[in-house]
Design a protein around this motif. Structure first.
Motif, short mmCIF file in Angstrom:
data_model
loop_
_atom_site.label_atom_id
_atom_site.label_comp_id
_atom_site.label_asym_id
_atom_site.label_seq_id
_atom_site.Cartn_x
_atom_site.Cartn_y
_atom_site.Cartn_z
N MET A 1 0.85 -1.19 0.00
CA MET A 1 0.00 0.00 0.00
C MET A 1 0.89 1.24 0.00
N ILE A 2 0.60 2.19 -0.88
CA ILE A 2 1.45 3.38 -1.00
C ILE A 2 0.96 4.53 -0.14
N TRP A 3 -0.19 4.37 0.54
CA TRP A 3 -0.70 5.41 1.42
C TRP A 3 -1.37 4.78 2.64
N LYS A 4 -1.50 5.59 3.71
CA LYS A 4 -2.22 5.17 4.91
C LYS A 4 -3.30 6.20 5.18
N ALA A 5 -4.50 5.73 5.48
CA ALA A 5 -5.61 6.64 5.77
C ALA A 5 -6.19 6.31 7.14
N LYS A 6 -6.51 7.34 7.90
CA LYS A 6 -7.09 7.13 9.22
C LYS A 6 -7.99 8.32 9.58
N LEU A 7 -8.92 8.09 10.50
CA LEU A 7 -9.83 9.14 10.96
C LEU A 7 -9.13 10.00 12.00
N ILE A 8 -9.26 11.32 11.86
CA ILE A 8 -8.66 12.23 12.83
C ILE A 8 -9.64 13.36 13.13
N LYS A 9 -9.33 14.13 14.17
CA LYS A 9 -10.07 15.34 14.45
C LYS A 9 -9.10 16.49 14.26
N HIS A 10 -9.43 17.43 13.38
CA HIS A 10 -8.55 18.55 13.09
C HIS A 10 -9.34 19.84 13.27
N HIS A 11 -8.90 20.67 14.22
CA HIS A 11 -9.64 21.91 14.56
C HIS A 11 -11.11 21.60 14.87
N ASN A 12 -11.32 20.54 15.64
CA ASN A 12 -12.66 20.11 16.07
C ASN A 12 -13.54 19.61 14.93
N LEU A 13 -12.95 19.30 13.79
CA LEU A 13 -13.70 18.77 12.66
C LEU A 13 -13.29 17.33 12.40
#
Length: 347
Positions: A1-13
């Motif tokens: 896999m050439i990328w990794k994706a994950k759920l995050i919270k950025h500036h409360n979004l």
């Protein structure tokens, strides 16, 4: 896999972080995703947390991010209703995503049991708590009101759902010199023609990329804009200077389906690429203002008003339903202001 994706919270979004090594092709591809942003602090790209983006990066849906089975059925009914009413694909996507958020929040409650108090709680405990904008809140409110007008057996009184108070924001307007510098910045004829046509006709971004060669009527000197916002056709005058530029462009590029096409013949030019064209022009013109394509439309309307064009004609040219929408340009026109002498000058 050439990328990794994950759920995050950025500036409360809620966002999806996408990490990969330095790869120009992947950077170009992720920039095509709506609202994709680079975080210099986190050293990663992040995109909106939507169902579509989760599927795109194979992120398993969490149970608490899905509506109940009943909610999903109602959501699909709403989408079918919107389609039957011939709402645009963008509007259907916006409204359905907004309603889905509301259904997810109340996934443990039957839709027939939802009340106006629940709508109020949702606005206070979710929208305001997460610092979402008033425009986003208004968008979700529109979806809720429209949906609950279409179904029976509901405890929600649509007429008593209040919208957030609107901010009174004036449109951003450029001077004629600034517009000229932006339009003259590109040596590329295609890029120059696209930006020039937006300003000279007061077009929205989507209206420009949807244009076809046959929409340019050189005999009558008009541009026909078909099925624009609100499913309306309208015409705008075609400047002789723009017509000359269009003829040069047409000889060089010979478009087939759309007036301005993507890299492959017959494909529509992307809005993201058009925004990039403007950014390049701003950089070359050394303009530091956060100019968007819509600024050119605002500038067109304001410059028409300042040259003496009647407000009713400007309303028709822009395709506004209400004259009140067009009247906002009277607040940014400088003609009257220039005749006012400041008392400071007499000190």
């Amino acid at each position: 896999m050439i990328w990794k994706a994950k759920l995050i919270k950025h500036h409360n979004l809620e966002r999806i972080a996408v990490e990969f090594g330095k790869d120009e092709d992947l950077i170009r591809r992720i920039k095509l995703i709506s609202d994709a942003r680079w975080s210099a602090q986190k050293k990663l790209w992040h995109i909106p947390d939507t169902f579509e983006n989760r599927e795109r990066f194979n992120i398993i849906q969490r149970e608490d991010t899905l509506p109940s089975r009943e909610g999903e059925e109602h959501l699909q009914q709403f989408i079918r209703w919107l389609s039957a009413k011939r709402y645009s694909s963008n509007t259907i996507k916006t409204y359905s995503e907004s309603l889905k958020l509301f259904f997810v929040y109340f996934r443990n409650k039957s839709i027939s049991e939802l009340t106006n108090t629940d709508v109020l709680d949702f606005n206070n405990d979710h929208i305001l708590k997460n610092n979402f904008s008033a425009s986003y809140q208004n968008q979700i409110t529109s979806a809720i009101k429209l949906y609950f007008r279409t179904i029976r057996n509901t405890n929600i009184n649509v007429d008593k759902i209040d919208r957030p108070k609107k901010n009174k924001v004036l449109p951003n307007v450029l001077s004629k010199d600034e517009v000229k510098n932006i339009l003259d910045a590109h040596a590329n004829v295609k890029h120059k023609t696209m930006l020039s046509l937006i300003y000279s006709c007061g077009l929205r971004c989507n209206e420009l990329i949807q244009l076809k060669p046959m929409d340019i009527d050189s005999k009558r000197n008009i541009v026909l804009i078909k099925q624009a916002k609100g499913k309306k056709d309208r015409i705008t005058p075609l400047s002789p200077k723009i017509l000359d530029l269009l003829r040069i462009y047409y000889q060089l590029y010979k478009p087939k389906t759309y007036l301005f096409e993507g890299q492959e013949a017959g494909t529509i030019y992307s809005a993201k690429s058009l925004q990039a064209v403007l950014k390049q022009a701003l950089r070359k013109a050394k303009i530091k203002k956060p100019v968007t394509l819509h600024w050119l439309r605002h500038s067109y309307a304001t410059h028409l008003l300042e040259s003496g064009t009647d407000l009713r004609y400007i309303q028709e040219l822009l395709g506004h339903n209400s004259s009140r929408t067009t009247e906002i340009y009277t607040h940014v026109s400088t003609n009257s202001l220039q005749h006012i002498k400041s008392p400071f000058d007499d000190l």
